[in-house]
Scaffold this active site. Structure first.
Site, PDB file in Angstrom:
ATOM      1  N   ASP A   1      32.578  25.459  12.265  1.00 16.64           N
ATOM      2  CA  ASP A   1      32.550  25.392  10.859  1.00 16.64           C
ATOM      3  C   ASP A   1      30.728  25.720  10.532  1.00 16.64           C
ATOM      4  O   ASP A   1      30.475  26.307  11.834  1.00 16.64           O
ATOM      5  CB  ASP A   1      31.857  24.063  10.440  1.00 16.64           C
ATOM      6  CG  ASP A   1      31.357  23.439  11.191  1.00 16.64           C
ATOM      7  OD1 ASP A   1      30.875  23.397  12.907  1.00 16.64           O
ATOM      8  OD2 ASP A   1      30.551  22.353  10.857  1.00 16.64           O
TER       9      ASP A   1
ATOM     10  N   GLU B   1      30.732  20.292  12.710  1.00 15.78           N
ATOM     11  CA  GLU B   1      28.743  19.731  13.554  1.00 15.78           C
ATOM     12  C   GLU B   1      28.289  19.938  12.613  1.00 15.78           C
ATOM     13  O   GLU B   1      27.443  19.328  12.756  1.00 15.78           O
ATOM     14  CB  GLU B   1      29.492  20.980  14.709  1.00 15.78           C
ATOM     15  CG  GLU B   1      28.164  21.239  15.736  1.00 15.78           C
ATOM     16  CD  GLU B   1      26.272  21.563  15.632  1.00 15.78           C
ATOM     17  OE1 GLU B   1      25.281  21.075  16.096  1.00 15.78           O
ATOM     18  OE2 GLU B   1      26.661  22.343  14.352  1.00 15.78           O
TER      19      GLU B   1
END
Lengths: 477, 477
Positions: free
Chosen positions: B100, B167
């Site tokens: 991400d 994250e």
């Protein structure tokens, strides 16, 4: 000369149609501060122009040039000027209003779609963006015109109209127009007085006339440092962060009691003596009214006079927000590279944007130096307007007082208002005539807020008030 | 056992294809913090899963449950677990990365479209969101796998992969997965060490290994008062404004030198003695490096040791922004009804979110009481992670040092990092094995910022580094 009984009956009978027309106006999202809505502001200018024409008014739309907004060059929405009646034996009244509105999104917390007028039959509220600020009052004038037009009756006074579409964005382009048309041979030549319906009663009960307005001076404090946004993990505690500096500066502008900390600003205004305090004591207004309008028990003081003076005769400072910082939900770990803190001062005589701006800039620059930061500062004055106080003994006010007594069966509160309508001063100074603020809506209407409304009774009785005022003007000496 | 010469040649020859694959990954806007992009994060999980399978890795995608975000219930993006090699005679290495990315919009100030990888032939930069954080490093591992897969060569170690898609949003759902799979019989059983490539060199010259990370504790200060936004003209100087209170509170968190004003927070950390200061003196890093990375001469001090310790061994506090206030261009005269100030602390041992949060809440509540405001306060802890420091004498670090010497012909800087990768600690504690941070990108890559990039040479030499590290691991005792 009071307004004819037939006029009042007509207004009551036409209420449904008047509300329907207000719905049409609210449905046009004429947000002047949003580049993406500029075409809607222009559409609103066209709509209003057509309405006036259909009611017998000679009109013209006046182009006001262009504007830089959000990186685009945009045409300013055309002002709508109108004229009906040229009888030299009658007074000539200039009516001002604005057809643009503040931004509004359902996601801001509105209970209903902001650009769909919702008629709440139970509460009597007409809810929608612009319902009270300022489409309701503008449509009040259209309602008065419609009665005379449909009945083939002459108005008791000559009317001139000046409607603009940039009021919520600093009335850009309007001052030049007003000054130009106020000169000999201009569109406003021969105007005897001005009436503006663009403010509110103090409370939810008592009609008001307003003879004073605070001015405004709007500023942006720009602090910049890094060439780009930084990661707070990598750079936290290694560099001067613009947000740290900006928050420090913004915290030094106002104290917890509402006092303005910029040296010299509060000091410009003389303290109220016992006689002046009495004016505020006698107004039909209470701490409870303020707190009801705000929706919470958050008044700065328990002293009614202090709170009312805070609104009417003292300057104020509000922190509006920060551009360039993280502003959405979530938890972004950014050090913004460039931030701009927005705040504004509301001004009272003898304050002006011209005499407070140097104090504001000097103070912020001095405080910035004390921070000994390596970031960069720029204090920008964005826009402003001077405050205004009018003579309430004038026939313009006396006519409005009589009209209020006719429609509402009571004397109005005579008030000074906390808000700013900079064009008020432009009219007063350019035309050299008396200016009256004749509010239609109530103190809890929520202009600029979510769930903006005008009460059905204020819209309908307000229409009667505007009409009565014209008849009372015709009768006054 | 050094990596075969053929591997280095293969990487050089495949550079164009490797960069093309990085472009594919960057083109998927897998922003975990934006509900509207959730499907793209899931798409990225699928893309990575397919890539691993095509390179001979056994994989599984693991659902992690749901999340409330921006008023929606969203599925968390599935983590991708992978395994290749089961030779009991070889070491087993667990590789972590995240697919991400941070939000990015052209309008934030990017020079190019953030989700189109731009190869700047002149500067050698590969520019795009996620290029360095953390898609570049993840693809580095794919590059290593591809060499072995295409040549039918066994890897020198057994590999396990754990790639997540949350994250940048607090690694939601991952801790449970890691803890569960670290238990006997779990997916990570038998792991001998961990390698994470998700941080940066200190500067633009010297490769680094990182043995420490700051933790984080992210907070939101909610101040609310009025039932709705208010007009600053009507309400200025009559009510307690939430922004005034919030700005006052935010100004009391950090001073101009970066010291944290919350009592007890800075005090938790012992002062550095002369020996420890020496570590920072000898790092290949200067004030100029920091300022070059920040793009401006804004270091908090002229003392290199002080600035480096500010990043590596001291806690920091950054003010990120305000939710609910006016945040766009223009001059809106609003008193926001409800505002939330966002800030975070970076933590170092012995600080933890658990031991600093009570101090943070107590201090802000005490300062709020001093304001004697009628508004309401809530201090919310949004997310956090503990700091981490590792043993650098371990064979895991020694292998990485040898690999660095092979590829870059020099010793790496051994650094502690200012950022937070909370999962590092989860791996260290759950598995009880040594964890290495092996950065691929440079200190000026601009992770989380506009114009994020990874240098072509870092991507290509970094691929060689990751491969060499695996061979050196196999050789170590």
């Amino acid at each position: 000369m009071a307004a004819p009984k037939e006029f009042f009956e007509y207004v009551d009978a036409s209420a449904g149609q008047f509300i329907q027309r207000l719905g049409e106006a609210v449905a046009i999202p004429s947000i002047s501060g949003d580049a993406a809505r500029r075409q809607d502001v222009i559409k609103m200018s066209n709509w209003l122009n057509a309405q006036l024409q259909s009611l017998g008014v000679d009109t013209k739309q006046v182009e006001l040039g262009t504007q830089e907004l959000q990186g685009q060059t945009l045409p300013l929405p055309p002002a709508v000027l109108g004229s009906i009646g040229k009888d030299p034996k009658k007074k000539t009244v200039l009516i001002y209003g604005h057809f643009d509105v503040q931004p509004a999104e359902l996601s801001d917390g509105w209970d209903t779609e902001p650009f769909t007028l919702v008629v709440d039959e139970k509460s009597g509220k007409l809810i929608g963006r612009g319902a009270t600020d300022d489409k309701g009052p503008i449509l009040g004038w259209l309602n008065v015109l419609q009665y005379h037009h449909q009945h083939g009756k002459e108005l008791p006074v000559n009317l001139k109209f000046c409607f603009e579409g940039m009021e919520e964005s600093g009335s850009e382009g309007l001052d030049d127009l007003v000054i130009r048309e106020s000169k000999p041979g201009g569109y406003f030549e021969g105007v005897d007085c001005v009436c503006i319906s663009d403010n509110y009663w103090l409370n939810t009960r008592t009609p008001a006339l307003t003879y004073g307005l605070r001015g405004i001076a709007y500023y942006s404090i720009h602090v910049s440092g890094p060439a780009r946004d930084l990661h707070s993990g990598t750079f936290g505690r290694t560099v001067h962060e613009p947000m740290t500096d900006l928050i420090a500066l913004m915290s030094k502008l106002i104290d917890r009691e509402g006092n303005i900390l910029i040296p010299g600003v509060d000091d410009m205004v003389s303290a109220a003596d016992a006689e002046e305090r009495k004016i505020y004591e006698t107004l039909d207004y209470s701490i409870e009214d303020i707190e009801e309008a705000a929706g919470a028990k958050i008044a700065l003081s328990d002293d009614k006079v202090q709170v009312l003076m805070g609104r009417m005769r003292l300057p104020s400072l509000s922190l509006h927000g920060i551009e360039g910082a993280f502003s959405t939900p979530g938890a972004k770990t950014v050090i913004p590279a460039k931030v701009a803190g927005k705040f504004s001062l509301r001004l009272v005589p003898p304050q002006t944007p011209e005499n407070v701006t140097p104090l504001v800039k000097q103070y912020i620059e001095d405080e910035f130096k004390k921070l000994r930061t390596k970031n960069k500062l720029e204090v920008e004055y964005l826009h402003g307007g001077r405050p205004w106080v009018e003579d309430v003994k004038h026939w313009n006010y006396e006519a409005a007082i009589r009209a209020t007594e006719t429609v509402y069966k009571r004397k109005p509160d005579l008030t000074r208002e906390g808000g700013s309508i900079p064009v008020t001063l432009t009219f007063a100074e350019s035309l050299g005539v008396n200016v009256l603020l004749l509010p239609m809506g109530r103190g809890d209407d929520g202009a600029h807020s979510t769930n903006e409304k005008i009460d059905r009774s204020n819209f309908i009785e307000g229409t009667k008030l505007l009409g009565s005022y014209l008849y009372e003007l015709a009768a006054s000496q």
